[in-house]
Each structure stands twice: as structure tokens, then as C-alpha cells.
Scaffold this active site. Structure first.
Site, PDB file in Angstrom:
ATOM      1  N   ASP A 182      -8.241   3.849   0.559  1.00 19.79           N
ATOM      2  CA  ASP A 182      -7.333   4.257   1.636  1.00 19.79           C
ATOM      3  C   ASP A 182      -8.142   4.802   2.819  1.00 19.79           C
ATOM      4  O   ASP A 182      -8.817   5.809   2.690  1.00 19.79           O
ATOM      5  CB  ASP A 182      -6.395   5.340   1.094  1.00 19.79           C
ATOM      6  CG  ASP A 182      -5.235   5.595   2.028  1.00 19.79           C
ATOM      7  OD1 ASP A 182      -5.348   5.233   3.221  1.00 19.79           O
ATOM      8  OD2 ASP A 182      -4.223   6.136   1.574  1.00 19.79           O
ATOM      9  N   CYS A 195       0.856  -1.188   0.000  1.00 17.78           N
ATOM     10  CA  CYS A 195       0.000   0.000   0.000  1.00 17.78           C
ATOM     11  C   CYS A 195       0.895   1.244   0.000  1.00 17.78           C
ATOM     12  O   CYS A 195       2.071   1.174  -0.402  1.00 17.78           O
ATOM     13  CB  CYS A 195      -0.995  -0.016   1.158  1.00 17.78           C
ATOM     14  SG  CYS A 195      -0.260   0.069   2.800  1.00 17.78           S
ATOM     15  N   ARG A 208      -3.584  -0.522   5.246  1.00 22.85           N
ATOM     16  CA  ARG A 208      -4.164  -1.588   4.426  1.00 22.85           C
ATOM     17  C   ARG A 208      -3.284  -2.821   4.268  1.00 22.85           C
ATOM     18  O   ARG A 208      -3.728  -3.947   4.518  1.00 22.85           O
ATOM     19  CB  ARG A 208      -4.538  -1.043   3.041  1.00 22.85           C
ATOM     20  CG  ARG A 208      -5.662  -0.052   3.065  1.00 22.85           C
ATOM     21  CD  ARG A 208      -5.755   0.718   1.771  1.00 22.85           C
ATOM     22  NE  ARG A 208      -4.583   1.554   1.565  1.00 22.85           N
ATOM     23  CZ  ARG A 208      -4.322   2.220   0.465  1.00 22.85           C
ATOM     24  NH1 ARG A 208      -5.140   2.119  -0.570  1.00 22.85           N
ATOM     25  NH2 ARG A 208      -3.258   2.984   0.380  1.00 22.85           N
TER      26      ARG A 208
HETATM   27  P1  4NP Z   1      -1.994   2.911   3.949  1.00 18.26           P
HETATM   28  O1  4NP Z   1      -2.618   4.304   4.457  1.00 18.26           O
HETATM   29  O2  4NP Z   1      -1.394   3.172   2.602  1.00 18.26           O
HETATM   30  O3  4NP Z   1      -3.184   2.009   3.880  1.00 18.26           O
HETATM   31  O4  4NP Z   1      -0.984   2.503   4.991  1.00 18.26           O
HETATM   32  C1  4NP Z   1      -1.853   5.465   4.532  1.00 18.26           C
HETATM   33  C2  4NP Z   1      -1.083   5.721   5.665  1.00 18.26           C
HETATM   34  C3  4NP Z   1      -0.334   6.871   5.751  1.00 18.26           C
HETATM   35  C4  4NP Z   1      -0.346   7.785   4.703  1.00 18.26           C
HETATM   36  C5  4NP Z   1      -1.111   7.530   3.576  1.00 18.26           C
HETATM   37  C6  4NP Z   1      -1.858   6.365   3.494  1.00 18.26           C
HETATM   38  N1  4NP Z   1       0.411   8.983   4.803  1.00 18.26           N
HETATM   39  O5  4NP Z   1       0.298   9.834   3.890  1.00 18.26           O
HETATM   40  O6  4NP Z   1       1.179   9.154   5.762  1.00 18.26           O
END
Ligand code: 4NP
Length: 176
Positions: free
Chosen positions: A146, A24, A30
Site C-alpha cells: 500500500d 484494494c 493500487r
Molecule cells: P489503496 O490505498 O488501497 O491502494 O487505494 C489506500 C487509500 C486510502 C486509504 C488506505 C489505502 N485510506 O485509509 O483512506
């Protein structure tokens, strides 16, 4: 491009565990949720020694950190143990170490494909939800949304999607 095929790429090496990497963006919501659910189900099916699971993110903001506490909370509530996760980043070396690379959304898939060193590496990339039995073949970009920017409902929805998809993915892995 074969992002939505359910056909598994051939293993790099016969006889060693089949490597599945879940990717991810931040590697705190995710893909670590999916990795923990997948490992749990593989162990339950007696396939824990035959499949190796890893999860990186394409961004490096959270490297070394544990899971987002909303994601960890949902997993704990559902009976999983999220405590061992530490965020890491995806780089080209993952293509050599893993056989199947599953991206959570289209943008993750694009970022992963941009790092692929050759056609063999590109052919190993799929969207995770290509294996979701509730997604029809007509859906071009079956994504896990997300949940990072939203409330806890998003995490609930994501866990439901992940559990359903992992169930089908484990059946495909068991068949091979
Ligand atoms: P993930 O969610 O891709 O599902 O882990 C996110 C976690 C952090 C960030 C973006 C998406 N961020 O921009 O820090």
C-alpha cells in the site's frame, strides 16, 4: 486455498466479456492504477471487447472521489489517462458480475473472501501478483504494498509491479 494459482476461473456466461475486478482498500491508489493499465493493454492487444475491467475498494472512505493525486500523477507521466476513475466499494454483488477477482494484498483478499456467498465465489479470488512473472512460486503472499502512507517512490514501485504483472495477466487472458 488457491489465492496464488494462475488458472483462470470459468466464466459465469460464455460469450459475454470476461469480467476482471481489481480490489484494494481505498480504491484511490493500487486497484484503479492496475485497472487503467489493464484496460490500456487490453485495448492495445485488441481484447478490449472481450474483457471487462472494474475496480472497487473494500473501504468506503473515498467513494465518488477521483484517484489519489500521486497515483494519478505517476500514471499521467507514464502516458495513461487516470481522469475517469471514481472510487466505489466492493460488495457481494461483484461476485455475480465478475469472473475473476484480484486482490492487491492479503488483507484485501481476506476482506473479499469474508463477503463470498459460496464456494464458487471463493474460488474466483486470487492475489493480483500471483501473475507477476518476477514472483517465484515459493512466495506465499505476493502483495502490492500500500503506497498511500509513503512518498512518491512507493507509487513508482507500484506502477512498475503493476505494468509487469498486467503484461503477464493479459497473456493468460489472451490464451483462454
Ligand atoms: P489503496 O490505498 O488501497 O491502494 O487505494 C489506500 C487509500 C486510502 C486509504 C488506505 C489505502 N485510506 O485509509 O483512506
Amino acid at each position: 486455498m488457491t489465492l496464488t494459482t494462475r488458472q483462470l476461473p470459468e466464466p459465469h456466461r460464455r460469450g459475454s466479456p470476461y469480467g476482471v475486478a481489481l480490489v484494494c482498500l481505498g480504491n484511490i491508489c493500487r486497484s484503479p492504477m492496475a485497472a487503467i493499465v489493464l484496460r490500456h493493454r487490453l485495448d492495445k492487444e485488441g481484447l478490449g471487447d472481450r474483457v471487462r475491467v472494474g475496480s472497487p475498494g473494500t473501504g468506503d472512505w473515498h467513494v465518488g472521489q477521483g484517484m489519489d493525486e500521486r497515483a494519478a500523477g505517476k500514471l499521467t507521466e507514464a502516458g495513461y489517462d487516470p481522469s475517469g476513475h471514481r472510487a466505489q466499494t466492493f460488495d457481494a454483488s461483484w461476485f455475480a458480475r465478475y469472473d475473476l477477482i484480484l486482490a492487491m494484498d492479503g488483507s484485501n483478499a481476506e476482506d473479499v473472501l469474508a463477503l463470498a456467498p459460496n464456494e464458487d465465489a471463493r474460488s474466483r479470488v486470487r492475489l493480483f501478483r500471483a501473475f507477476d512473472p518476477d514472483v517465484g512460486d515459493a512466495v506465499e503472499m505476493p502483495e502490492v504494498p500500500d503506497p498511500w502512507y509513503g512518498g512518491t517512490d512507493g507509487f513508482e514501485e507500484v506502477l512498475t509491479m503493476i505494468e509487469r504483472t498486467v503484461g503477464a495477466l493479459v497473456a493468460v487472458l489472451a490464451d483462454r
